[in-house]
Design a protein around this motif. Structure first.
Motif, PDB file in Angstrom:
ATOM      1  N   GLY A   1       0.433  -0.934  -0.274  1.00  0.00           N
ATOM      2  CA  GLY A   1      -0.139   0.112   0.399  1.00  0.00           C
ATOM      3  C   GLY A   1       0.839   1.127  -0.100  1.00  0.00           C
TER       4      GLY A   1
ATOM      5  N   ILE B   1      -1.995   4.105   0.860  1.00  0.00           N
ATOM      6  CA  ILE B   1      -2.836   2.995   1.284  1.00  0.00           C
ATOM      7  C   ILE B   1      -2.455   3.011   2.684  1.00  0.00           C
ATOM      8  CG2 ILE B   1      -4.557   0.733   2.184  1.00  0.00           C
ATOM      9  CD1 ILE B   1      -5.366   3.199  -0.100  1.00  0.00           C
TER      10      ILE B   1
ATOM     11  N   GLY C   1      -6.050   0.092   6.269  1.00  0.00           N
ATOM     12  CA  GLY C   1      -7.022   0.627   5.352  1.00  0.00           C
ATOM     13  C   GLY C   1      -7.412   2.468   4.704  1.00  0.00           C
TER      14      GLY C   1
ATOM     15  N   TYR D   1      -6.604   5.992   3.803  1.00  0.00           N
ATOM     16  CA  TYR D   1      -5.799   7.185   2.735  1.00  0.00           C
ATOM     17  C   TYR D   1      -5.181   7.935   3.006  1.00  0.00           C
ATOM     18  CZ  TYR D   1     -10.262   5.097  -0.048  1.00  0.00           C
ATOM     19  OH  TYR D   1     -11.026   4.708  -0.557  1.00  0.00           O
TER      20      TYR D   1
ATOM     21  N   TYR E   1      -7.959   5.896  -5.052  1.00  0.00           N
ATOM     22  CA  TYR E   1      -8.383   5.480  -3.830  1.00  0.00           C
ATOM     23  C   TYR E   1      -8.770   4.074  -3.659  1.00  0.00           C
ATOM     24  CZ  TYR E   1      -5.284   9.887  -1.668  1.00  0.00           C
ATOM     25  OH  TYR E   1      -4.463  10.464  -1.491  1.00  0.00           O
TER      26      TYR E   1
ATOM     27  N   LEU F   1      -6.662   0.321  -2.547  1.00  0.00           N
ATOM     28  CA  LEU F   1      -7.159  -0.262  -1.465  1.00  0.00           C
ATOM     29  C   LEU F   1      -7.462  -1.759  -2.379  1.00  0.00           C
ATOM     30  CD1 LEU F   1      -7.607  -0.253   1.045  1.00  0.00           C
ATOM     31  CD2 LEU F   1     -10.184   0.919   0.865  1.00  0.00           C
TER      32      LEU F   1
END
Length: 405
Positions: free
Chosen positions: A267, A271, A275, A277, A289, A293
């Protein structure tokens, strides 16, 4: 009248939603737009707090806290800035010093729990990570990977250069290495920045290569700076601890415990955590986003933000109580980007049925004077053949020994 009633209900509903949400809730995360068509705005309180450094006096060492039955002593001192530790089956201890560009051999020849011989056995600029394979010691610097034979007396033969084209360092120059159950070499390469798209695909990754350095590939990506990693002794599953993004506040980004899988994306920088942003960086191109994810592997467990996990080692010795067997120890170097310090400790990572389940303090007390000063920042960990746990500190130049009595 009906219109006013409807407006009141809408206003009341929004008020309840706002009232029930905090800055960390998904409601506020959803306020970050998916594309550049709308502005992004957020306000974060950032802090810098670096506890003062005081000497590692006998009085300070004596007040260190460990579970009942354990004892801490200095294994060696006046070592400069020891970082990563490695120990061979005969008890030879190797410590890297990135600033000095040295690897030092330490020996406890009379088995009294303290080293009585030290000797520099390699000079490699910015050397950091160490790993053993048979009678050879592998050593990695920022861009170079070396291997040297370990002689019967613990000294090293002339280091042989295997690689000289690892990515540039930037913010995270601390490469670490280990050999997996597949006899492949794994190399951690941190990001060049706090949070940014990387131009080199090998940054913010774990690489995999043959023992001679050939056939190098990206094994896993989206890892900001994973220094501590290793395969669980029972399951053979690879676990790693990743450093969170700075400047997101006191409690973000939490440090991550990730199950490292080949081909997975973890991520970073878009991310993070469970989870969330990252408002500072939006996925490039048309990727949203939400789309990013969906292809991100999230952590299995998290730890206090900014604690800075460094070397990790599984306990496979025979001297600690049986309950410690196959759990991991992690050196938490300590925070600087936080209003009150966390870390400056060694923690135990419990595993149950092969899965990490929780953290527990194991060695604390390096913060003193009401948390305004410290006398160690833990870095390296290794299990000695005598069953003790060794810990390096790169501020006062001490290696500590934790033993069960």
């Amino acid at each position: 009248m009906k219109i006013w009633t409807k407006l009141f209900l809408v206003f009341f509903t929004l008020l309840v939603v706002v009232w029930s949400c905090s800055d960390d809730d998904s409601f506020w995360d959803a306020m970050i737009p998916e594309t550049d068509k709308d502005p992004t705005t957020t306000q974060i309180n950032g802090y810098v707090f670096k506890p003062a450094l005081v000497p590692a006096t006998d009085a300070n060492v004596q007040q260190l806290k460990v579970p009942n039955g354990f004892k801490v002593n200095k294994f060696a001192e006046n070592l400069g800035k020891p970082r990563i530790l490695a120990v061979n089956p005969t008890g030879y201890v190797y410590a890297s010093d990135r600033d000095a560009g040295t690897v030092t051999l330490l020996q406890d020849t009379n088995a009294d729990g303290a080293a009585d011989q030290t000797k520099v056995v390699a000079n490699i600029k910015q050397v950091h990570g160490l790993a053993m394979r048979g009678n050879q010691l592998y050593m990695v610097a920022v861009r170079e990977l070396y291997v040297a034979d370990m002689n019967p007396d613990g000294t090293l033969g002339t280091p042989q250069l295997l690689l000289n084209d690892l990515p540039d360092a930037g913010q995270h120059p601390n490469r670490t290495i280990a050999f997996g159950p597949d006899d492949k070499l794994y190399i951690t390469v941190g990001s060049t920045c706090n949070s940014c798209p990387e131009p080199n695909k090998e940054n913010a990754t774990i690489l995999q290569a043959n023992p001679d350095g050939s056939n190098r590939v990206v094994y896993a990506k989206g890892l900001r700076n994973t220094i501590g990693f290793g395969w669980h002794p029972q399951t053979g599953v690879l676990w790693g601890l990743d450093h969170g993004i700075d400047w997101l506040g006191d409690n973000d980004q939490k440090e991550e415990v990730n199950q490292i899988k080949q081909g997975a994306n973890y991520g970073w920088p878009y991310i993070y955590g469970e989870g969330k942003y990252n408002p500072g960086d939006r996925p490039e191109g048309d990727t949203t986003y939400q789309q990013y994810l969906q292809k991100t592997t999230l952590p299995v467990l998290t730890y206090q933000a900014h604690a800075a996990p460094l070397q990790m080692v599984y306990y496979t010795g025979t001297k600690f109580p049986a309950e410690y067997q196959n759990d991991a120890f992690v050196a938490m170097r300590g925070s600087w980007n936080r209003s009150s310090p966390v870390g400056y400790s060694v923690v135990r990572l419990h595993f149950e049925n092969g899965q990490p389940t929780r953290f527990e303090d194991f060695l604390t007390g390096f913060l003193v004077n009401n948390n305004k000063a410290h006398f160690a920042r833990p870095v390296g960990l290794a299990v000695h053949p005598d069953g003790s746990l060794l810990l390096s500190d790169d501020t006062n130049g001490v290696i500590y020994r934790i033993a069960y009595q």
